[in-house]
Design a protein around this motif. Structure first.
Motif, PDB file in Angstrom:
ATOM      1  N   PRO A 258       1.868  -4.366   3.903  1.00  0.00           N
ATOM      2  CA  PRO A 258       1.379  -5.520   3.121  1.00  0.00           C
ATOM      3  C   PRO A 258      -0.112  -5.737   3.341  1.00  0.00           C
ATOM      4  O   PRO A 258      -0.617  -5.525   4.437  1.00  0.00           O
ATOM      5  N   ALA A 259      -0.805  -6.143   2.301  1.00  0.00           N
ATOM      6  CA  ALA A 259      -2.253  -6.359   2.414  1.00  0.00           C
ATOM      7  C   ALA A 259      -2.676  -7.482   1.482  1.00  0.00           C
ATOM      8  O   ALA A 259      -1.981  -7.789   0.508  1.00  0.00           O
TER       9      ALA A 259
ATOM     10  N   GLY B 238      -2.792   2.405   9.136  1.00  0.00           N
ATOM     11  CA  GLY B 238      -2.046   3.551   8.635  1.00  0.00           C
ATOM     12  C   GLY B 238      -2.334   3.906   7.185  1.00  0.00           C
ATOM     13  O   GLY B 238      -1.647   4.761   6.609  1.00  0.00           O
ATOM     14  N   LEU B 239      -3.319   3.275   6.597  1.00  0.00           N
ATOM     15  CA  LEU B 239      -3.634   3.573   5.193  1.00  0.00           C
ATOM     16  C   LEU B 239      -4.483   4.837   5.087  1.00  0.00           C
ATOM     17  O   LEU B 239      -5.224   5.171   6.002  1.00  0.00           O
ATOM     18  N   ASP B 240      -4.339   5.490   3.967  1.00  0.00           N
ATOM     19  CA  ASP B 240      -5.142   6.686   3.712  1.00  0.00           C
ATOM     20  C   ASP B 240      -5.418   6.764   2.213  1.00  0.00           C
ATOM     21  O   ASP B 240      -4.789   6.059   1.417  1.00  0.00           O
ATOM     22  N   ASN B 241      -6.344   7.646   1.870  1.00  0.00           N
ATOM     23  CA  ASN B 241      -6.686   7.793   0.449  1.00  0.00           C
ATOM     24  C   ASN B 241      -5.466   8.240  -0.360  1.00  0.00           C
ATOM     25  O   ASN B 241      -4.600   8.939   0.136  1.00  0.00           O
ATOM     26  N   ASN B 242      -5.435   7.817  -1.611  1.00  0.00           N
ATOM     27  CA  ASN B 242      -4.402   8.205  -2.580  1.00  0.00           C
ATOM     28  C   ASN B 242      -3.039   7.576  -2.360  1.00  0.00           C
ATOM     29  O   ASN B 242      -2.071   7.982  -2.989  1.00  0.00           O
ATOM     30  N   MET B 243      -2.941   6.610  -1.469  1.00  0.00           N
ATOM     31  CA  MET B 243      -1.637   5.933  -1.302  1.00  0.00           C
ATOM     32  C   MET B 243      -1.432   4.969  -2.475  1.00  0.00           C
ATOM     33  O   MET B 243      -2.358   4.232  -2.833  1.00  0.00           O
ATOM     34  N   PRO B 244      -0.245   4.959  -3.063  1.00  0.00           N
ATOM     35  CA  PRO B 244      -0.004   4.025  -4.178  1.00  0.00           C
ATOM     36  C   PRO B 244       0.089   2.579  -3.705  1.00  0.00           C
ATOM     37  O   PRO B 244       0.490   2.319  -2.576  1.00  0.00           O
ATOM     38  N   VAL B 245      -0.290   1.683  -4.598  1.00  0.00           N
ATOM     39  CA  VAL B 245      -0.291   0.252  -4.260  1.00  0.00           C
ATOM     40  C   VAL B 245       0.546  -0.476  -5.307  1.00  0.00           C
ATOM     41  O   VAL B 245       0.376  -0.249  -6.514  1.00  0.00           O
ATOM     42  N   ILE B 246       1.452  -1.322  -4.843  1.00  0.00           N
ATOM     43  CA  ILE B 246       2.291  -2.091  -5.764  1.00  0.00           C
ATOM     44  C   ILE B 246       2.169  -3.582  -5.447  1.00  0.00           C
ATOM     45  O   ILE B 246       1.567  -3.956  -4.447  1.00  0.00           O
ATOM     46  N   ALA B 247       2.762  -4.391  -6.306  1.00  0.00           N
ATOM     47  CA  ALA B 247       2.784  -5.834  -6.048  1.00  0.00           C
ATOM     48  C   ALA B 247       4.117  -6.383  -6.540  1.00  0.00           C
ATOM     49  O   ALA B 247       4.724  -5.806  -7.450  1.00  0.00           O
ATOM     50  N   TYR B 248       4.544  -7.457  -5.944  1.00  0.00           N
ATOM     51  CA  TYR B 248       5.719  -8.159  -6.432  1.00  0.00           C
ATOM     52  C   TYR B 248       5.236  -9.370  -7.205  1.00  0.00           C
ATOM     53  O   TYR B 248       4.561 -10.233  -6.658  1.00  0.00           O
ATOM     54  N   GLN B 249       5.564  -9.397  -8.473  1.00  0.00           N
ATOM     55  CA  GLN B 249       5.169 -10.547  -9.305  1.00  0.00           C
ATOM     56  C   GLN B 249       6.317 -10.868 -10.245  1.00  0.00           C
ATOM     57  O   GLN B 249       6.901  -9.953 -10.837  1.00  0.00           O
ATOM     58  N   SER B 250       6.589 -12.132 -10.383  1.00  0.00           N
ATOM     59  CA  SER B 250       7.650 -12.600 -11.281  1.00  0.00           C
ATOM     60  C   SER B 250       8.950 -11.829 -11.043  1.00  0.00           C
ATOM     61  O   SER B 250       9.653 -11.456 -11.976  1.00  0.00           O
ATOM     62  N   GLY B 251       9.218 -11.560  -9.786  1.00  0.00           N
ATOM     63  CA  GLY B 251      10.491 -10.937  -9.433  1.00  0.00           C
ATOM     64  C   GLY B 251      10.563  -9.439  -9.634  1.00  0.00           C
ATOM     65  O   GLY B 251      11.620  -8.847  -9.437  1.00  0.00           O
TER      66      GLY B 251
ATOM     67  N   VAL C  39       0.955  -1.503   0.094  1.00  0.00           N
ATOM     68  CA  VAL C  39       0.559  -0.094   0.007  1.00  0.00           C
ATOM     69  C   VAL C  39       1.758   0.730   0.461  1.00  0.00           C
ATOM     70  O   VAL C  39       2.369   0.441   1.491  1.00  0.00           O
ATOM     71  N   ILE C  40       2.113   1.728  -0.335  1.00  0.00           N
ATOM     72  CA  ILE C  40       3.280   2.542   0.002  1.00  0.00           C
ATOM     73  C   ILE C  40       2.823   3.765   0.781  1.00  0.00           C
ATOM     74  O   ILE C  40       2.011   4.555   0.306  1.00  0.00           O
ATOM     75  N   ASP C  41       3.376   3.876   1.974  1.00  0.00           N
ATOM     76  CA  ASP C  41       3.090   5.050   2.802  1.00  0.00           C
ATOM     77  C   ASP C  41       4.189   6.069   2.521  1.00  0.00           C
ATOM     78  O   ASP C  41       5.208   6.107   3.195  1.00  0.00           O
TER      79      ASP C  41
END
Lengths: 167, 287
Positions: free
Chosen positions: B124-125, B148-161, B279-281
């Motif tokens: 989480p960030a 533990g973050l590195d380049n090219n890691m995908p990033v998501i968010a939780y919004q409206s469920g 951020v998804i590792d």
């Protein structure tokens, strides 16, 4: 000269961080004023080409570190802006209103022009300001409008930012 | 540039020209190399060096704005509480239906021999800043290599469920990282239409208010694409895990003379109210 370059660079760095944090919340059409550019213009106009280009180089490099821009992009563009503005040192009387606005507005357009030229050379790696996009014109307006206030503020730090009489 | 035949003035002029040429060449060379990704470590050092300052300013400004807006937040919380209560009642109704679906899904998965769903590790960030340069749309988050973050890691968010794609990490510093959002001009992701399963390539248009584009969809898909269809990541390319929601179809671009078709889609993320991301590792996740 070295002292002026270092201080102008520090001021530009702080301005870039402000642009990135506080000012980004107040963005108009996703555009925030480029205060770091205004500081470069102030330093270059008051000190001349040498200080202008060195400040442009160092502040541009720091800005590249803080941004997703390709490393060297702002370094290159701001070196040219600093040198260009520095060439005009002493040409006009630095009043409190019109000349700061003209200098900052002009510097914004020079910056946009060189982004466009680099976009032609590097294609998608370097984006260009689109003339029909509001971002360029909002940034131009913001940079022009804040210039008198910014210059008035920077004059308070003249001993740090401006060389002595002999330059 | 006044030198008026004065030898000292001329010398200074020459020095300025030499320095200008040298600085321009150096900066242009850096740009040349960086666009070919030769100077990645320099960026790490630079970003890491200033990340603390930016974080501190963000912290102070957040404290002030939180204090000022606390009254407004109370009203919002009350409204959200009422909404959540309503939603919980609806979820209770849905739960009964979903239990049946889950049973059926388990049976199908068993029959098809599918591997268990990938267990993803999330970091989480919080978004602490944005790109200082108006032409670039990078977001700054308060987690970096130390977390533990590195380049090219995908990033998501939780919004409206829902769990939706925000972008990917482009520059991980020690304490903070830069992410490019899906609407960035340099963003590309392989995607597919959730219902018809046709694939395409998502690209940003440079502005969060402008629709994203999904290109290279086979023209035969035309009759199976409808407004509102969900678009998800396809998993092809290895950066984004399959099944992350990207958006919904908001426009269909079909030209007879083109070899493929495209759709416009609204991002599932409302970037104007985005504060927290995950951020998804992928590499550390259990397969």
């Amino acid at each position: 000269m070295g002292k002026n370059v270092i201080w102008a660079t520090i001021f530009a760095l702080l301005a870039a961080i402000l642009q990135s944090t506080l000012l980004s919340r107040l963005a108009i059409y996703h555009a925030v004023p480029d205060i770091a550019l205004g500081i470069l213009v102030f330093s270059a106009y008051n000190n001349g080409t040498m200080t202008g280009q060195l400040t442009g180089f160092s502040s541009g490099l720091l800005l590249d570190f803080l941004s997703a821009a390709p490393l060297g992009l702002n370094t290159f563009v701001r070196t040219i802006v600093g040198a260009s503005v520095g060439l005009m040192k002493g040409t006009f009387f630095l009043d409190t209103l019109l000349l700061p606005m003209a200098l900052c507005g002009g510097a914004t357009l020079i910056k946009a022009l060189f982004f466009w030229i680099l976009h032609l050379l590097f294609a998608s790696a370097v984006p260009a300001y689109a003339a029909q996009s509001p971002i360029l014109w909002v940034e131009f307006a913001l940079n022009t409008l804040i210039a008198p206030f910014l210059f008035a503020l920077l004059k308070l730090f003249k001993p740090l930012l401006v060389e002595g009489r002999d330059g | 540039m006044a030198f008026n035949g004065d030898p000292r003035g001329k010398g200074r002029f020459t020095a300025e020209v030499y320095v200008f040429i040298a600085l321009s060449l150096v900066s242009f060379s850096i740009l040349l190399f960086s666009t070919r990704s030769f100077i990645v470590d320099f960026r790490d050092v630079g970003l890491s060096l200033f990340s603390g300052i930016r974080g501190s300013i963000y912290g102070v400004s957040s404290f002030v704005s939180r204090t000022v807006l606390s009254v407004q937040e109370l009203a919002t919380l009350r409204r959200e509480y009422a909404e959540l209560t309503d939603r919980m009642i609806r979820y209770e109704q849905l739960e009964r239906t979903s239990t049946e679906i889950r049973r059926e899904n388990n049976r199908l998965r068993e029959q098809l021999g599918f591997a268990e769903t990938l267990q993803l590790k999330y970091v989480p960030a919080q978004i602490t800043g944005r790109d200082p340069d108006n032409l670039f749309s990078a977001l700054v988050i308060n987690k970096g290599k130390r977390d533990g973050l590195d380049n090219n890691m995908p990033v998501i968010a939780y919004q409206s469920g829902i769990q939706a794609l925000v972008g990917k990490v482009v520059q991980a510093g020690q304490f903070e990282s830069l992410i490019i959002p899906v609407y960035d001009l340099n963003f590309y992701a392989s995607a597919r239409l959730a219902d018809s399963r046709y694939e395409g390539l998502i690209e940003g248009q440079g502005n969060p208010e402008t629709a994203l584009l999904m290109r290279a969809i086979p023209k035969r898909a035309r009759d199976e694409i409808n407004y509102g269809d969900q678009i998800i990541s396809s998993g092809i390319g290895g950066v984004y895990p399959a099944g992350i929601i990207i958006g919904r179809v908001s426009g269909i671009l079909y030209q007879e003379y083109e070899t493929s078709m495209a759709v416009e889609l609204e991002s599932a993320v409302d970037f104007s109210r985005l504060e927290y991301v995950f951020v998804i590792d992928v590499e550390s996740s259990d397969g």
